[in-house]
Design a protein around this motif. Structure first.
Motif, mmCIF file in Angstrom:
data_model
loop_
_atom_site.group_PDB
_atom_site.id
_atom_site.type_symbol
_atom_site.label_atom_id
_atom_site.label_comp_id
_atom_site.label_asym_id
_atom_site.label_seq_id
_atom_site.Cartn_x
_atom_site.Cartn_y
_atom_site.Cartn_z
ATOM 1 N N PRO A 26 28.072 -6.735 -35.709
ATOM 2 C CA PRO A 26 27.231 -5.693 -35.085
ATOM 3 C C PRO A 26 26.634 -6.116 -33.747
ATOM 4 C CG PRO A 26 26.717 -5.913 -37.420
ATOM 5 C CD PRO A 26 27.604 -7.065 -37.071
ATOM 6 N N TYR A 27 26.477 -7.438 -33.544
ATOM 7 C CA TYR A 27 25.843 -7.919 -32.310
ATOM 8 C C TYR A 27 26.859 -8.111 -31.189
ATOM 9 C CZ TYR A 27 22.017 -8.320 -35.490
ATOM 10 O OH TYR A 27 21.042 -8.010 -36.408
ATOM 11 N N LEU A 28 28.111 -7.767 -31.481
ATOM 12 C CA LEU A 28 29.144 -7.764 -30.455
ATOM 13 C C LEU A 28 29.428 -6.351 -29.946
ATOM 14 C CD1 LEU A 28 31.631 -10.295 -32.116
ATOM 15 C CD2 LEU A 28 30.311 -10.679 -30.026
ATOM 16 N N ASN A 29 29.289 -5.344 -30.818
ATOM 17 C CA ASN A 29 29.699 -4.006 -30.403
ATOM 18 C C ASN A 29 28.681 -2.894 -30.651
ATOM 19 O OD1 ASN A 29 29.835 -3.700 -33.161
ATOM 20 N ND2 ASN A 29 32.070 -3.657 -33.268
ATOM 21 N N THR A 30 27.589 -3.184 -31.327
ATOM 22 C CA THR A 30 26.579 -2.145 -31.577
ATOM 23 C C THR A 30 25.226 -2.554 -30.995
ATOM 24 O OG1 THR A 30 27.701 -1.485 -33.625
ATOM 25 C CG2 THR A 30 25.425 -0.754 -33.344
ATOM 26 N N TYR A 31 24.690 -3.678 -31.472
ATOM 27 C CA TYR A 31 23.395 -4.177 -30.982
ATOM 28 C C TYR A 31 23.646 -5.254 -29.934
ATOM 29 C CZ TYR A 31 22.026 -1.873 -35.313
ATOM 30 O OH TYR A 31 21.867 -0.960 -36.320
ATOM 31 N N PHE A 32 24.026 -4.810 -28.745
ATOM 32 C CA PHE A 32 24.417 -5.757 -27.699
ATOM 33 C C PHE A 32 23.364 -5.906 -26.610
ATOM 34 C CE2 PHE A 32 26.122 -1.562 -26.761
ATOM 35 C CZ PHE A 32 25.659 -1.329 -25.468
ATOM 36 N N GLY A 33 22.207 -5.327 -26.811
ATOM 37 C CA GLY A 33 21.173 -5.353 -25.783
ATOM 38 C C GLY A 33 20.690 -6.756 -25.452
ATOM 39 N N ASN A 34 20.316 -6.943 -24.198
ATOM 40 C CA ASN A 34 19.771 -8.229 -23.752
ATOM 41 C C ASN A 34 18.403 -8.443 -24.396
ATOM 42 O OD1 ASN A 34 18.500 -10.328 -22.203
ATOM 43 N ND2 ASN A 34 19.991 -9.963 -20.588
ATOM 44 N N PRO A 35 18.210 -9.530 -25.116
ATOM 45 C CA PRO A 35 16.930 -9.756 -25.820
ATOM 46 C C PRO A 35 15.720 -9.809 -24.897
ATOM 47 C CG PRO A 35 18.618 -11.249 -26.624
ATOM 48 C CD PRO A 35 19.192 -10.595 -25.406
ATOM 49 N N SER A 36 15.957 -10.014 -23.595
ATOM 50 C CA SER A 36 14.836 -10.110 -22.659
ATOM 51 C C SER A 36 14.367 -8.747 -22.157
ATOM 52 C CB SER A 36 15.232 -10.984 -21.460
ATOM 53 O OG SER A 36 15.518 -12.308 -21.870
ATOM 54 N N SER A 37 15.128 -7.701 -22.487
ATOM 55 C CA SER A 37 14.713 -6.357 -22.080
ATOM 56 C C SER A 37 13.668 -5.813 -23.062
ATOM 57 C CB SER A 37 15.932 -5.436 -22.020
ATOM 58 O OG SER A 37 16.864 -5.916 -21.053
ATOM 59 N N ILE A 38 13.113 -4.607 -22.761
ATOM 60 C CA ILE A 38 11.972 -4.131 -23.550
ATOM 61 C C ILE A 38 12.291 -2.921 -24.410
ATOM 62 C CG2 ILE A 38 10.292 -5.033 -21.894
ATOM 63 C CD1 ILE A 38 9.950 -2.156 -20.845
ATOM 64 N N TYR A 39 13.521 -2.385 -24.351
ATOM 65 C CA TYR A 39 13.828 -1.212 -25.152
ATOM 66 C C TYR A 39 14.232 -1.593 -26.566
ATOM 67 C CZ TYR A 39 17.975 -2.544 -22.430
ATOM 68 O OH TYR A 39 18.941 -3.254 -21.776
ATOM 69 N N GLU A 40 14.399 -0.588 -27.422
ATOM 70 C CA GLU A 40 14.577 -0.816 -28.854
ATOM 71 C C GLU A 40 15.792 -1.673 -29.176
ATOM 72 O OE1 GLU A 40 15.119 1.641 -33.070
ATOM 73 O OE2 GLU A 40 14.902 2.735 -31.179
ATOM 74 N N MET A 41 16.941 -1.407 -28.517
ATOM 75 C CA MET A 41 18.140 -2.184 -28.808
ATOM 76 C C MET A 41 17.913 -3.675 -28.561
ATOM 77 S SD MET A 41 21.949 -2.030 -27.100
ATOM 78 C CE MET A 41 22.142 -0.261 -27.292
ATOM 79 N N SER A 42 17.140 -3.990 -27.548
ATOM 80 C CA SER A 42 16.842 -5.384 -27.234
ATOM 81 C C SER A 42 15.896 -6.005 -28.251
ATOM 82 C CB SER A 42 16.257 -5.478 -25.826
ATOM 83 O OG SER A 42 17.201 -5.056 -24.876
ATOM 84 N N ARG A 43 14.976 -5.185 -28.778
ATOM 85 C CA ARG A 43 14.090 -5.710 -29.821
ATOM 86 C C ARG A 43 14.893 -6.070 -31.075
ATOM 87 N NH1 ARG A 43 10.654 -1.693 -27.741
ATOM 88 N NH2 ARG A 43 11.173 -0.202 -29.391
ATOM 89 N N VAL A 44 15.962 -5.324 -31.356
ATOM 90 C CA VAL A 44 16.827 -5.635 -32.497
ATOM 91 C C VAL A 44 17.489 -7.001 -32.302
ATOM 92 C CG1 VAL A 44 18.916 -4.965 -33.738
ATOM 93 C CG2 VAL A 44 17.256 -3.222 -33.075
ATOM 94 N N THR A 45 18.002 -7.251 -31.108
ATOM 95 C CA THR A 45 18.675 -8.535 -30.862
ATOM 96 C C THR A 45 17.661 -9.686 -30.829
ATOM 97 O OG1 THR A 45 18.605 -8.108 -28.464
ATOM 98 C CG2 THR A 45 20.610 -7.505 -29.641
#
Length: 401
Positions: A26-45
């Motif tokens: 999932p962290y290759l194709n669904t939850y790929f957000g940069n962890p340093s960003s502030i939106y929800e997808m990044s909070r997941v990573t």
């Protein structure tokens, strides 16, 4: 070429277990957000990385904020030695290690020697153990760091880590251990063992390649590895390998849960293999026996033959093996580990390392024991050294009284 494929090089690397791959996907194709960003997808990573940090900390009995993710074991080894040396050079310039370390340690020490540091390389005995008393005597008021590997990647020796840690703590010297071969296979407690820094790599315990970690005890002063961002609490800049880190955490969690039962199985197979190979004349087991040896490690030298030829013939029979460290497989020189335990060049050249893993079966061991004696004899029949030996033996019998 045989249709059989038996992999007996688990000290070099392991496959990624299906459960680990599923956790990573999932962290290759669904939850790929940069962890340093502030939106929800990044909070997941970001949360996924945090969970993996907890998994590693639990396996080592460390604190979560003492785990730093890296690009692998060699990177972590480099960071441990260079980071400690340069951050603490005002206190001294002396480092102690051993002659049988992985080249990630030895070559880093050579680099430090070129930059004003002094390195003591402790000898080992015929089974690969250091003498703790020699370590104690080698420590001076200039010593910054002791680095001793937990378990040797070639001959399987498990060093007296607890005793080493106690000596270093008593002498107020930092202690690093390259535990790449040990983590996931041997129970480790960094607090009880007085370990200040510890290296691990995911691909040695059925995780992905290209990701590792360095445990750094709270309060240890160490230089940053990579500058340019705030990742890993400012110590290692660069966008995180999210899927790799998730895979490392999951793989270590699985390995820790299965460790006791898996080790019992591997010890049985290892001992059966050692016993069977010991029947080949002029063979020698390298490293210790029993509980002080890695559960899946077998390293044997066969006199009068060349190890590389043996590996090629084993491969033609469907058996993947090695003669030592994968990082030096292109070298024509005999193993520095085998030379350090006292083997002469001509015998060290005939080494074979067979390392067992989770997919190894008793049928695999039986097949090796069926095939290998014939390979050894075939190579000896072509060897001038073997013919010379037979002639000398014949002469001795002729003139024996």
């Amino acid at each position: 070429m045989s249709n059989t494929r038996i992999y007996l090089d688990h000290s070099a690397t392991t496959y990624t277990k299906p459960q680990v791959f599923e956790e990573m996907l999932p962290y290759l194709n669904t939850y790929f957000g940069n962890p340093s960003s502030i939106y929800e997808m990044s909070r997941v990573t970001e949360n996924a990385i945090d969970h993996a940090r907890e998994q590693v900390a639990k396996a080592l009995n460390a604190n979560k904020d003492e785990i730093y993710f890296t690009g692998g074991g060699s990177e972590a080894d480099n960071w441990a030695l260079k980071g400690i040396a340069f951050a603490n050079k005002h206190r001294g310039n002396h480092i102690i290690t051993t002659k049988i370390e992985h080249h990630a340690i030895l070559h880093t020490c050579e680099f430090l020697e070129k930059n004003g540091f002094e390195v003591t390389y402790l000898p080992v005995d015929s089974d690969g153990f250091i003498n703790p008393d020699e370590l104690r005597q080698a420590i001076t008021d200039k010593t910054l760091l002791v680095s001793v590997m937990f378990a040797n990647n070639e001959i399987g020796t498990i060093e007296p880590i607890q005793e080493i840690g106690n000596i270093c703590r008593e002498k107020k010297v930092l202690f690093h251990t390259d535990a790449v071969q040990a983590v996931g296979h041997i129970a480790i407690d960094v607090k009880a063992m007085n370990i200040d820094l510890l290296t691990l790599a995911a691909h040695k315990f059925y995780g992905p390649k290209g990701v590792g970690a360095l445990y750094i005890r709270r309060g240890v002063k160490i230089d940053s590895l990579i500058h340019g961002g705030g990742q890993e609490r400012g110590k290692r800049a660069g966008t995180e390998n999210i899927a790799g880190i998730v895979g490392l955490g999951k793989a270590l969690e699985l390995a820790t849960e299965e460790m006791e039962t898996e080790n019992d199985r591997l010890v049985y197979l290892r001992n059966k293999l050692i016993k069977g190979l010991s029947c080949i004349p002029y063979s020698k087991l390298n490293g210790p026996s029993g509980a002080k040896r890695m559960p899946g490690n077998v390293n044997i030298c066969f006199e009068f033959i060349e190890g590389e030829s043996m590996l090629l013939l084993l491969d033609s029979k469907g058996i993947s093996a090695s003669s030592g460290s994968a990082c030096t497989s292109g070298s024509l020189d005999p193993s520095h580990v085998l030379l350090a335990i006292g083997l002469p060049h001509e015998i060290a050249h005939g080494s074979l390392r067979l390392t067992l893993g989770s997919a190894t079966t008793e049928e695999d061991i039986d097949y090796v024991l069926k095939v290998l004696p014939g390979i050894v004899q075939r190579l000896r029949d072509m060897s001038p050294l073997w013919k010379k030996h037979l002639q000398e033996q014949g002469a001795m019998k002729k003139y024996a009284i």
